[in-house]
Design an enzyme around this catalytic site. Structure first.
Site, PDB file in Angstrom:
ATOM      1  N   GLY A   1       0.861  -1.182   0.000  1.00 23.02           N
ATOM      2  CA  GLY A   1       0.000   0.000   0.000  1.00 23.02           C
ATOM      3  C   GLY A   1       0.898   1.233   0.000  1.00 23.02           C
ATOM      4  CB  ALA A   2       2.520   3.119  -2.569  1.00 23.18           C
TER       5      ALA A   2
ATOM      6  CB  VAL B   1      -0.981   4.563   6.287  1.00 22.65           C
ATOM      7  CG1 VAL B   1      -0.293   3.798   7.409  1.00 22.65           C
ATOM      8  CG2 VAL B   1      -2.191   5.320   6.840  1.00 22.65           C
ATOM      9  N   GLY B   2       1.116   4.044   4.004  1.00 27.41           N
ATOM     10  CA  GLY B   2       2.222   3.211   3.521  1.00 27.41           C
ATOM     11  C   GLY B   2       3.441   4.041   3.138  1.00 27.41           C
TER      12      GLY B   2
ATOM     13  CG  ASP C   1      -0.582   0.965  -4.341  1.00 26.07           C
ATOM     14  OD1 ASP C   1      -0.726   1.467  -3.211  1.00 26.07           O
ATOM     15  OD2 ASP C   1      -1.522   0.859  -5.169  1.00 26.07           O
TER      16      ASP C   1
ATOM     17  CG  ASN D   1     -10.268  -2.233   3.572  1.00 24.05           C
ATOM     18  OD1 ASN D   1     -10.214  -1.998   2.367  1.00 24.05           O
ATOM     19  ND2 ASN D   1     -10.208  -1.284   4.483  1.00 24.05           N
TER      20      ASN D   1
ATOM     21  CB  THR E   1      -5.759  -2.795   6.219  1.00 23.80           C
ATOM     22  OG1 THR E   1      -4.613  -2.673   5.382  1.00 23.80           O
ATOM     23  CG2 THR E   1      -7.021  -2.521   5.410  1.00 23.80           C
ATOM     24  CG  ASN E   2      -8.629   0.801  10.666  1.00 25.36           C
ATOM     25  OD1 ASN E   2      -8.474   0.108  11.667  1.00 25.36           O
ATOM     26  ND2 ASN E   2      -8.140   2.021  10.538  1.00 25.36           N
TER      27      ASN E   2
ATOM     28  CG  HIS F   1      -7.871   0.815  16.120  1.00 22.75           C
ATOM     29  ND1 HIS F   1      -7.444   1.893  16.858  1.00 22.75           N
ATOM     30  CD2 HIS F   1      -7.789   1.195  14.833  1.00 22.75           C
ATOM     31  CE1 HIS F   1      -7.122   2.884  16.041  1.00 22.75           C
ATOM     32  NE2 HIS F   1      -7.327   2.480  14.809  1.00 22.75           N
TER      33      HIS F   1
HETATM   34  N1  APR Z   1      -2.813  -4.407  -3.456  1.00 21.02           N
HETATM   35  C1  APR Z   1      -1.933  -3.415  -3.197  1.00 21.02           C
HETATM   36  N2  APR Z   1      -2.303  -2.172  -2.898  1.00 21.02           N
HETATM   37  C2  APR Z   1      -3.615  -1.904  -2.853  1.00 21.02           C
HETATM   38  C3  APR Z   1      -4.589  -2.892  -3.094  1.00 21.02           C
HETATM   39  C4  APR Z   1      -4.131  -4.202  -3.408  1.00 21.02           C
HETATM   40  N3  APR Z   1      -4.996  -5.200  -3.657  1.00 21.02           N
HETATM   41  N4  APR Z   1      -5.816  -2.328  -2.964  1.00 21.02           N
HETATM   42  C5  APR Z   1      -5.622  -1.038  -2.639  1.00 21.02           C
HETATM   43  N5  APR Z   1      -4.276  -0.777  -2.562  1.00 21.02           N
HETATM   44  C6  APR Z   1      -3.604   0.495  -2.287  1.00 21.02           C
HETATM   45  C7  APR Z   1      -4.268   1.680  -2.971  1.00 21.02           C
HETATM   46  O1  APR Z   1      -3.922   1.731  -4.353  1.00 21.02           O
HETATM   47  C8  APR Z   1      -3.704   2.849  -2.181  1.00 21.02           C
HETATM   48  O2  APR Z   1      -2.526   3.371  -2.766  1.00 21.02           O
HETATM   49  O3  APR Z   1      -3.694   0.823  -0.912  1.00 21.02           O
HETATM   50  C9  APR Z   1      -3.396   2.220  -0.807  1.00 21.02           C
HETATM   51  C10 APR Z   1      -4.207   2.809   0.314  1.00 21.02           C
HETATM   52  O4  APR Z   1      -3.815   4.126   0.464  1.00 21.02           O
HETATM   53  P1  APR Z   1      -4.792   5.320   0.917  1.00 21.02           P
HETATM   54  O5  APR Z   1      -6.052   5.238   0.150  1.00 21.02           O
HETATM   55  O6  APR Z   1      -3.980   6.577   0.892  1.00 21.02           O
HETATM   56  O7  APR Z   1      -5.172   4.928   2.414  1.00 21.02           O
HETATM   57  P2  APR Z   1      -4.314   5.235   3.736  1.00 21.02           P
HETATM   58  O8  APR Z   1      -4.702   6.544   4.293  1.00 21.02           O
HETATM   59  O9  APR Z   1      -2.886   4.962   3.468  1.00 21.02           O
HETATM   60  O10 APR Z   1      -4.899   4.125   4.725  1.00 21.02           O
HETATM   61  C11 APR Z   1      -4.652   2.764   4.478  1.00 21.02           C
HETATM   62  O11 APR Z   1      -4.637   2.173   6.794  1.00 21.02           O
HETATM   63  O12 APR Z   1      -5.132   3.387   8.724  1.00 21.02           O
HETATM   64  C12 APR Z   1      -5.615   2.474   7.775  1.00 21.02           C
HETATM   65  O13 APR Z   1      -7.997   2.932   7.719  1.00 21.02           O
HETATM   66  C13 APR Z   1      -6.788   3.024   7.002  1.00 21.02           C
HETATM   67  O14 APR Z   1      -7.399   0.915   6.070  1.00 21.02           O
HETATM   68  C14 APR Z   1      -6.762   2.139   5.788  1.00 21.02           C
HETATM   69  C15 APR Z   1      -5.269   1.903   5.566  1.00 21.02           C
END
Ligand code: APR
Length: 311
Positions: free
Chosen positions: A10-11, A14-15, A34, A96, A120-121, A176
């Site tokens: 996940g980029a 948070v990532g 990602d 999720n 992830t939540n 949480h």
């Molecule tokens: N494989 C890889 N990456 C993925 C996939 C997948 N199957 N599905 C989604 N992603 C990537 C998205 O492309 C996106 O870049 O996960 C990333 C999520 O990033 P954001 O939407 O910016 O979310 P973020 O704020 O980082 O939160 C991520 O952490 O705190 C928790 O509740 C929050 O569940 C959420 C997670």
């Protein structure tokens, strides 16, 4: 000796922020993954180009291919949908769960000895998905929630009393979410319980703000959710494991009878070292605290049951 290797899946906010903290600390090389093509590559390149200025030699690469993550010591899972205003963590459940299941399977196939940190939540339910998908023992499946929740509580305590956050410790148990259980009698400033420093009303207000901490940030941002404090919290766990520091940190772990709970991921204090979760620090709860803990655990159990019914 080779540097440790951490994969961050996940980029997004948070990532990428987690990847930045890890690589800039120099404790590990980072692989950022990602599903979106170009996103992890672009962010990794940008972070690599910051290295000469920041002054570290750790490597960071971005990829869409799990082959590049092979042999990771730690895999951090942040992929998924972030919570939007008005959306509860539970709304995200089914979506999720599918994402976490698929990325964990792909990651552990090439890093069978890794320690998983789930972000992830809804967090506690996603830990169940990750444990199931990986087949890993409970020592190597951890959820990041308690460090963040207690960081929020610490920030509010320090602000209220006008003291350094460094001298402020907070103790938060449970799932949480809205049912988390802050323990004021174990929350201290320089060793003094906050119950001796604040009125019960102010403590209750800070506990409520802590439980609502994620939603407060979401409401302000309007789009997306918190990421600086979550990323800092993941980093604290990663560092404790890689440097075998044996920090005592609140994490979501699969309980095996501790705190009167079986086969359920709930936030409790644990010792984090090279082996992952090395020990649960069990403490005696008062009657009221145990009731609050059991209520929190019941909320997690309900979510896990919903997940099972969704197939
Ligand atoms: N494989 C890889 N990456 C993925 C996939 C997948 N199957 N599905 C989604 N992603 C990537 C998205 O492309 C996106 O870049 O996960 C990333 C999520 O990033 P954001 O939407 O910016 O979310 P973020 O704020 O980082 O939160 C991520 O952490 O705190 C928790 O509740 C929050 O569940 C959420 C997670």
């Amino acid at each position: 000796m080779a540097r440790s290797k951490v994969t961050v899946i996940g980029a997004g906010n948070v990532g990428a922020t987690t990847a930045q903290r890890i690589v800039e600390s120099g404790v590990a090389d980072v692989v950022l993954v990602d599903i979106v093509e170009g996103l992890p590559q672009g962010k990794a390149l940008d972070l690599a180009e910051a290295a000469p200025v920041v002054g570290h030699d750790a490597r960071i690469v971005g990829t869409n291919d799990y082959a590049d993550t092979a042999g990771s010591d730690i895999v951090v899972v942040t992929s998924g949908l972030a919570r939007q205003p008005g959306m509860s963590r539970d709304d995200l459940l089914a979506k999720n769960a599918g994402i976490v299941r698929s990325v964990v399977r792909a990651a552990v196939a090439v890093s069978p000895g890794a320690i998983l940190i789930i972000v992830t939540n809804p967090l506690d339910a996603m830990c169940h998905v990750a444990m199931d998908a990986s087949g890993f023992p409970r020592e190597r499946v951890l959820g990041m929630a308690g460090v963040l929740d207690s960081a929020r509580f610490r920030a509010f305590i320090a602000e209220e009393l006008g003291v350094s956050v460094s001298d402020t410790h907070a103790f938060v148990l449970g799932g949480h979410g809205d049912t988390m259980v802050p323990l004021p009698r174990y929350s201290t400033v320089a060793g003094i319980p906050i119950t001796e420093l604040m009125s019960p009303e102010r403590i209750a207000a800070l506990c409520a703000r802590t439980a609502n901490g994620g939603a407060e940030v979401v409401a302000l941002l309007k789009s997306g959710s918190a990421f600086y404090a979550p990323a800092a919290s993941v980093f604290e766990m990663v560092e404790s494991i890689l440097l075998d520091r044996k920090r005592v940190l609140p994490c979501a772990v699969a309980l095996a009878g501790e705190f009167g709970t079986h086969d359920l991921f709930v936030g409790v204090p644990v010792v984090l070292g090279a082996g992952g979760m090395e020990r649960v620090m069990e403490i005696a709860l008062t009657g009221d605290e145990q009731v609050a803990f059991d209520r929190s655990a019941a909320a997690v159990r309900e979510l896990v049951a919903t997940l099972a019914s969704l197939g």
